[in-house]
Scaffold this active site. Structure first.
Site, short mmCIF file in Angstrom:
data_model
loop_
_atom_site.label_atom_id
_atom_site.label_comp_id
_atom_site.label_asym_id
_atom_site.label_seq_id
_atom_site.Cartn_x
_atom_site.Cartn_y
_atom_site.Cartn_z
N SER A 66 0.79 -1.22 0.00
CA SER A 66 0.00 0.00 0.00
C SER A 66 0.84 1.28 0.00
O SER A 66 1.62 1.51 -0.92
CB SER A 66 -0.93 -0.06 1.21
OG SER A 66 -1.88 0.94 1.17
N ASP A 280 -3.32 6.03 -3.07
CA ASP A 280 -2.17 5.42 -2.40
C ASP A 280 -1.57 4.35 -3.32
O ASP A 280 -1.99 4.19 -4.46
CB ASP A 280 -2.56 4.86 -1.02
CG ASP A 280 -3.39 3.60 -1.12
OD1 ASP A 280 -3.96 3.35 -2.19
OD2 ASP A 280 -3.46 2.85 -0.12
N ASP A 284 -6.47 1.75 -3.11
CA ASP A 284 -7.71 1.48 -2.37
C ASP A 284 -8.06 2.66 -1.46
O ASP A 284 -8.91 2.54 -0.59
CB ASP A 284 -7.63 0.17 -1.56
CG ASP A 284 -6.61 0.20 -0.45
OD1 ASP A 284 -5.82 1.17 -0.38
OD2 ASP A 284 -6.58 -0.75 0.35
N ASN A 378 -8.66 8.78 6.58
CA ASN A 378 -7.50 8.65 5.68
C ASN A 378 -7.86 8.30 4.25
O ASN A 378 -6.99 8.16 3.40
CB ASN A 378 -6.49 7.64 6.25
CG ASN A 378 -7.06 6.23 6.34
OD1 ASN A 378 -8.03 5.89 5.68
ND2 ASN A 378 -6.44 5.40 7.16
N ALA A 502 -3.22 2.18 20.51
CA ALA A 502 -2.01 1.58 19.96
C ALA A 502 -2.19 1.41 18.46
O ALA A 502 -3.24 0.94 18.02
CB ALA A 502 -1.75 0.23 20.62
N SER A 503 -1.19 1.78 17.67
CA SER A 503 -1.26 1.59 16.22
C SER A 503 -1.25 0.09 15.92
O SER A 503 -0.63 -0.69 16.63
CB SER A 503 -0.05 2.25 15.57
OG SER A 503 0.16 1.69 14.29
C1 16G Z 1 -4.53 -0.38 8.01
C2 16G Z 1 -5.99 -0.44 7.68
C3 16G Z 1 -6.57 0.94 7.62
C4 16G Z 1 -6.29 1.71 8.90
C5 16G Z 1 -4.82 1.68 9.22
C6 16G Z 1 -4.59 2.22 10.61
C7 16G Z 1 -7.16 -1.95 6.18
C8 16G Z 1 -7.23 -2.52 4.79
N1 16G Z 1 -6.19 -1.08 6.38
O1 16G Z 1 -3.81 0.21 6.98
O2 16G Z 1 -7.96 0.83 7.43
O3 16G Z 1 -6.71 3.02 8.80
O4 16G Z 1 -4.36 0.34 9.22
O5 16G Z 1 -3.25 2.21 10.91
O6 16G Z 1 -7.95 -2.29 7.05
P1 16G Z 1 -2.75 2.37 12.41
O7 16G Z 1 -3.33 1.21 13.19
O8 16G Z 1 -1.27 2.35 12.32
O9 16G Z 1 -3.27 3.68 12.90
MG MG Z 2 -3.86 0.91 0.32
#
Ligand code: 16G
Ligand code: MG
Length: 537
Positions: A66, A280, A284, A378, A502-503
Site C-alpha cells: 500500500s 495510495d 484502495d 484517511n 495503539a497503532s
Molecule cells: C490499516 C488499515 C486501515 C487503517 C490503518 C490504521 C485496512 C485494509 N487497512 O492500513 O484501514 O486506517 O491500518 O493504521 O484495514 P494504524 O493502526 O497504524 O493507525
Molecule cells: Mg492501500
C-alpha cells in the site's frame, strides 16, 4: 508426491528467519520485502485451507504494501478475515521450520474440519513493487504444493482483485457481480459512470496523483473507456504515474503523504480552486484537496467524501420516492472530525455509527444499513447497498419523470461504487459525478461545514500493547487511571475531544485531539501525549 511432503519441500526453499515473530494485522502481513518469503509461502497455505473450508470458493491473495516505502511489501487475503483466521495466519507464519509447519497445517485441517480432498481455488495479484515477482514464486510454490487451482492476475490494484474474486464467486447466481476480467471492471465502471452523469455537466479538470504506483496505469486504462472531453466527459490529468523507477513509489506523493502532512505533493502544479486527488500505492484509498484563492492548502479527506456521498445519496433516495425504503447511514471511526459527525447528524439527519479503526470493522457495520456509507478519515471507504435495498431500488416503479431521473442515477451509482471494498478509482468517479450534478467546485464542497482544528501525535513507548481501548477506541481501559487523566484534561477545552490507541501497523501509540482553536487542539494533543508517554514507561 504426498501433499505434506510437497508442503515441507516447498517450505524448505523459503525458510523462516529464526529471529522474527510475525503477526497478521489490519493490513495483513507487512514489512521489509526481504523478510517476506516464508510469510508469503505460508499465506499460500492459508488461502488453500480457506478455499477448501468454503468448498472451493475462490480466495484472492494480494501482494502489496500500500502506502509503505518501496522496499517494503506485504500480503493479505482478499476477503476480510474473521479474527480466528487471522490467528491461523499468524500461527502458520510463525511455525519455526518445515516440519513444524506441516504439523500446524495438518492440525488446522483437522481442527477446522477441512476435507483435504475438497477443491481449492486462488486468484492472486501484486502491485508494482520490484519485489513482487519474487514473492509470487513463493506463493505459487505453496499453491502447487497444496494442489490448488490458481490464476496469476499479474499487476492489479487491490480493489480490482476484490472485484475479480467477487465476479468469479457470484458467476451464474442472482448476485452476479460482473465480468471476471480486468476489462470487465473498466466496462462496468464506464457504463455506470455514463448513466450516472446524465443531466450533469463537468467544469474543469481533476488532477490525479497516482503515488507512482499501480493506480497510474490502471487509471489510464480506465480513462480509455470513459467519454472524451470533447464528448462532455471529465478531463482527468494523470500525474505521478512513473512505475518504471520503483524507488519513486509513494515518494513525496500519494494519499498518505497528503493526508499525514496536510500538504500537496511538491510536484503539484494545480491552480487555485482546481480539484486535485491523490491515490495510495495500491489504489484502495483516495483524498481530494485544492488550493484556496489565497493559495492556502485545503484537504478534502475521507470524512468529506463520506459527507458528500451521504448528502447526495440521501437526497436522491428521497427524490426517487424511496426516502422511507432506503435508510442511509454513515460509519466513521474516532478519527472522524467532530464537525463531520455533527453535520451528518444535525444537518443531513442521518444516523452515524463509530467503529474501531480498520476497513473490516467499518465495512461490517455499514452492511447493517440499507445503504451504508463508510470512510476512514484517511480515505479508505465505499458505499454498500444491502441486497434488500438493491431489490427495492430495481423494482420500484417511478411515479413521475423527476422520480425516474433520480432513480436512474441511484441505480447507476449502485454499479459505479465498488461493493467489495473501498476503491480509489471508483470513489474518484463517484465524487466527480456528485460534484458535476451539484455544479460544485472544491470550495463549495469544503464549505458544507467547518472542520475543528485537530492534531495527530505519534508517541513511542516501551510496550504499546499495554494500551487497551474500549468504546470503538474512544476510551482507554488500560493502563488503569489513564482515561481519567485524559477526561480531566479534555473538559478544560472548548469542543475538546481526545483519545489514544495503539497503532496496528507501527510500534507506537497514536494520540488524536481536536478543539475549537488551533492552539487548543495542539495543546490538548501535546498534554495527552505527555500522559501516554508517562504511562508507557
Ligand atoms: C490499516 C488499515 C486501515 C487503517 C490503518 C490504521 C485496512 C485494509 N487497512 O492500513 O484501514 O486506517 O491500518 O493504521 O484495514 P494504524 O493502526 O497504524 O493507525
Ligand atoms: Mg492501500
Amino acid at each position: 508426491m504426498h501433499s505434506s511432503d510437497a508442503i515441507a519441500a516447498g517450505a524448505a526453499k523459503f525458510p523462516k528467519p529464526a529471529d522474527r515473530t510475525f503477526q497478521y494485522g489490519t493490513a495483513g502481513f507487512r514489512m521489509k520485502a526481504s523478510l517476506l518469503d516464508s510469510v508469503v509461502y505460508r499465506v499460500g497455505l492459508l488461502a488453500a485451507l480457506r478455499s477448501r473450508k468454503l468448498n472451493g470458493q475462490t480466495i484472492g491473495v494480494m501482494i502489496t504494501a500500500s502506502h509503505n516505502p518501496p522496499d517494503d511489501n506485504g500480503v493479505k487475503l482478499g476477503e476480510m478475515l474473521e479474527a480466528s483466521w487471522e490467528n491461523h495466519a499468524t500461527t502458520l507464519a510463525n511455525a519455526k521450520n518445515e516440519h513444524a509447519l506441516v504439523e500446524t497445517y495438518e492440525l488446522l485441517t483437522d481442527n477446522l474440519n477441512i476435507k483435504p480432498e475438497a477443491k481449492s481455488r486462488v486468484v492472486f495479484a501484486r502491485d508494482t513493487r520490484a519485489s513482487g515477482p519474487h514473492l509470487v514464486t513463493a506463493l505459487v510454490e505453496a499453491l502447487n504444493a497444496t494442489g490448488t487451482e490458481s490464476t496469476d492476475c499479474r499487476v492489479l490494484t487491490t480493489p480490482q482483485l476484490h472485484y475479480l474474486t467477487r465476479c468469479i464467486n457470484t458467476k451464474g447466481t442472482v448476485y452476479e457481480y460482473g465480468e471476471p476480467t480486468e476489462q470487465g471492471y473498466y466496462k462496468k465502471l464506464a457504463v455506470a459512470f455514463n448513466t450516472a452523469m446524465q443531466g450533469a455537466k463537468f467544469s474543469g479538470p481533476v488532477t490525479v496523483d497516482c503515488a507512482n504506483g499501480v493506480g497510474g496505469p490502471k487509471l489510464r486504462e480506465l480513462i480509455k473507456h470513459l467519454p472524451s472531453v470533447s464528448d462532455g466527459g471529465v478531463e482527468i490529468k494523470v500525474v505521478n504515474d512513473d512505475i518504471v523507477e520503483p524507488e519513486k513509489l509513494n515518494h513525496l506523493c500519494g494519499a498518505d503523504y497528503v493526508k499525514t502532512g496536510q500538504r500537496a505533493p511538491p510536484s503539484s502544479q494545480a491552480a487555485p480552486l482546481a480539484r486535485c486527488a491523490s491515490l495510495d500505492g495500491d489504489a484502495d484509498r483516495i483524498v481530494y484537496y485544492f488550493l484556496d484563492s489565497d493559495s492556502t492548502f485545503r484537504l478534502l479527506d475521507g470524512d468529506r467524501i463520506a459527507t458528500l456521498a451521504a448528502l447526495f445519496i440521501g437526497d436522491l433516495a428521497r427524490s426517487a420516492g424511496l426516502g422511507e425504503k432506503l435508510k442511509v447511514g454513515v460509519v466513521q471511526t474516532a478519527y472522524a472530525n467532530g464537525s463531520s459527525t455533527a453535520y451528518i447528524e444535525n444537518d443531513l439527519r442521518l444516523p452515524v455509527v463509530c467503529t474501531p479503526t480498520g476497513v473490516k470493522h467499518l465495512h461490517h457495520a455499514a452492511t447493517k444499513f440499507d445503504v451504508g456509507v463508510y470512510f476512514e478519515a484517511n480515505g479508505h471507504g465505499t458505499v454498500v447497498f444491502s441486497d434488500l435495498a438493491l431489490k427495492r431500488l430495481f423494482k420500484y416503479e417511478p411515479k413521475s419523470p423527476a422520480q425516474s431521473s433520480s432513480l436512474n442515477t441511484l441505480r447507476a451509482l449502485s454499479h459505479l461504487i465498488n461493493q467489495t471494498v473501498g476503491d480509489a478509482l471508483s470513489d474518484l468517479l463517484l465524487v466527480e459525478v456528485i460534484l458535476a450534478h451539484k455544479g460544485w467546485g472544491p470550495k463549495e464542497w469544503d464549505q458544507t461545514y467547518t472542520d475543528l482544528p485537530n492534531r495527530l501525535v505519534r508517541v513511542e513507548v516501551a510496550d504499546r500493547n499495554i494500551f487497551k481501548t474500549v468504546d470503538a477506541e474512544r476510551k482507554l481501559e488500560k493502563p488503569e487511571g489513564v482515561q481519567a487523566l485524559i477526561d480531566g484534561l479534555v473538559g478544560k477545552y472548548k469542543q475538546g475531544r481526545a483519545f489514544a490507541r495503539a497503532s496496528g501497523t507501527e510500534d507506537a501509540v497514536r494520540v488524536y485531539a481536536e478543539a475549537s482553536t488551533r492552539g487548543e487542539a495542539d495543546d490538548l494533543a501535546a498534554k495527552v501525549a505527555g500522559i501516554v508517554k508517562s504511562a508507557g514507561v
